[in-house]
Design a protein around this motif. Structure first.
Motif, PDB file in Angstrom:
ATOM      1  N   TYR A 219      -9.750   7.938   0.240  1.00 17.17           N
ATOM      2  CA  TYR A 219      -9.037   8.301   1.466  1.00 17.17           C
ATOM      3  C   TYR A 219      -9.712   7.730   2.712  1.00 17.17           C
ATOM      4  CZ  TYR A 219      -5.286  10.959  -0.578  1.00 17.17           C
ATOM      5  OH  TYR A 219      -4.148  11.307  -1.259  1.00 17.17           O
TER       6      TYR A 219
ATOM      7  N   TRP B  23       1.235   3.376  -3.341  1.00 10.73           N
ATOM      8  CA  TRP B  23       0.111   4.154  -3.841  1.00 10.73           C
ATOM      9  C   TRP B  23       0.408   5.647  -3.735  1.00 10.73           C
ATOM     10  CZ3 TRP B  23      -3.168   7.962  -2.081  1.00 10.73           C
ATOM     11  CH2 TRP B  23      -4.357   8.160  -2.781  1.00 10.73           C
TER      12      TRP B  23
ATOM     13  N   TYR C 180     -10.993   4.737   2.808  1.00 10.84           N
ATOM     14  CA  TYR C 180     -10.383   3.401   2.838  1.00 10.84           C
ATOM     15  C   TYR C 180      -8.978   3.464   3.433  1.00 10.84           C
ATOM     16  CZ  TYR C 180     -13.402   0.284   0.022  1.00 10.84           C
ATOM     17  OH  TYR C 180     -14.396  -0.526  -0.425  1.00 10.84           O
ATOM     18  N   ARG C 181      -8.163   4.346   2.888  1.00 12.77           N
ATOM     19  CA  ARG C 181      -6.752   4.416   3.270  1.00 12.77           C
ATOM     20  C   ARG C 181      -6.577   4.824   4.737  1.00 12.77           C
ATOM     21  NH1 ARG C 181      -3.105   3.488  -0.164  1.00 12.77           N
ATOM     22  NH2 ARG C 181      -1.540   4.698   0.977  1.00 12.77           N
TER      23      ARG C 181
ATOM     24  N   TYR D 248      -7.644   1.973   7.055  1.00 12.53           N
ATOM     25  CA  TYR D 248      -6.632   0.920   7.010  1.00 12.53           C
ATOM     26  C   TYR D 248      -5.382   1.314   7.810  1.00 12.53           C
ATOM     27  CZ  TYR D 248      -3.431  -2.557   5.047  1.00 12.53           C
ATOM     28  OH  TYR D 248      -2.519  -3.573   4.886  1.00 12.53           O
TER      29      TYR D 248
ATOM     30  N   CYS E 103      -7.678   2.378  -4.309  1.00 17.62           N
ATOM     31  CA  CYS E 103      -7.178   3.006  -3.085  1.00 17.62           C
ATOM     32  C   CYS E 103      -5.830   2.444  -2.641  1.00 17.62           C
ATOM     33  CB  CYS E 103      -8.198   2.911  -1.959  1.00 17.62           C
ATOM     34  SG  CYS E 103      -8.350   1.276  -1.247  1.00 17.62           S
TER      35      CYS E 103
ATOM     36  N   ASP F  94       0.815  -1.220   0.000  1.00 18.45           N
ATOM     37  CA  ASP F  94       0.000   0.000   0.000  1.00 18.45           C
ATOM     38  C   ASP F  94       0.848   1.269   0.000  1.00 18.45           C
ATOM     39  OD1 ASP F  94      -0.432   1.148   3.162  1.00 18.45           O
ATOM     40  OD2 ASP F  94       0.363  -0.867   2.915  1.00 18.45           O
TER      41      ASP F  94
ATOM     42  N   LEU G  34      -5.034  -0.591  -1.344  1.00 17.46           N
ATOM     43  CA  LEU G  34      -4.949  -1.569  -0.262  1.00 17.46           C
ATOM     44  C   LEU G  34      -4.697  -2.963  -0.841  1.00 17.46           C
ATOM     45  CD1 LEU G  34      -7.767  -0.546   2.213  1.00 17.46           C
ATOM     46  CD2 LEU G  34      -5.431   0.303   2.008  1.00 17.46           C
TER      47      LEU G  34
ATOM     48  N   CYS H 190      -2.930   6.519  -8.926  1.00 19.88           N
ATOM     49  CA  CYS H 190      -4.375   6.310  -8.847  1.00 19.88           C
ATOM     50  C   CYS H 190      -5.101   6.918 -10.045  1.00 19.88           C
ATOM     51  CB  CYS H 190      -4.905   6.885  -7.544  1.00 19.88           C
ATOM     52  SG  CYS H 190      -6.669   6.604  -7.309  1.00 19.88           S
TER      53      CYS H 190
END
Length: 112
Positions: A58, A32, A60-61, A64, A103, A29, A105, A37
């Motif tokens: 964001y 990224w 999601y990120r 995580y 994203c 990750d 992940l 993206c």
């Protein structure tokens, strides 16, 4: 399945070397960034990334990074204030096969 059990492909996108698993998810990750993206999103059929797209990615990120796992749909809904259907419509492939790949992940099969 561990990271070592998956096959991967390294690709240069927007001048960055990015490693993907055999299902198109990022292996790492930290590879990224928004430039990568944007290229990936264009390849997926998105002509433009709107503020709503970035808000979902964001969410999601950030989730995580804080929790060490991907958010559930209820977490995304809470973090973005959007309905699940509205988020699904933003991405070709919906949340699971669209936003989740964009994203950065790792594959949901390997997230713990």
């Amino acid at each position: 399945m561990s990271k070592d059990d998956r096959t991967s492909t390294e690709t240069v996108i927007a001048g960055y070397s990015v490693e993907f698993d055999d299902e198109g998810y990022f292996m790492d990750d930290t590879q990224w960034n928004e430039e990568v993206c944007k290229v990936l999103s264009f390849r997926e059929g998105l002509d433009e990334m709107t503020p709503e797209h970035w808000q979902v990615l964001y969410a999601y990120r950030n989730f995580y990074a804080y929790n060490g796992r991907a958010p559930l749909n209820k977490d995304l809904k809470k973090d973005t204030g959007m309905s699940i259907m509205a988020m699904e419509r933003l991405f070709p492939g919906g949340l699971k096969h669209g936003a989740r790949r964009l994203c950065g992940l790792p594959n949901p099969k390997t997230c713990q």
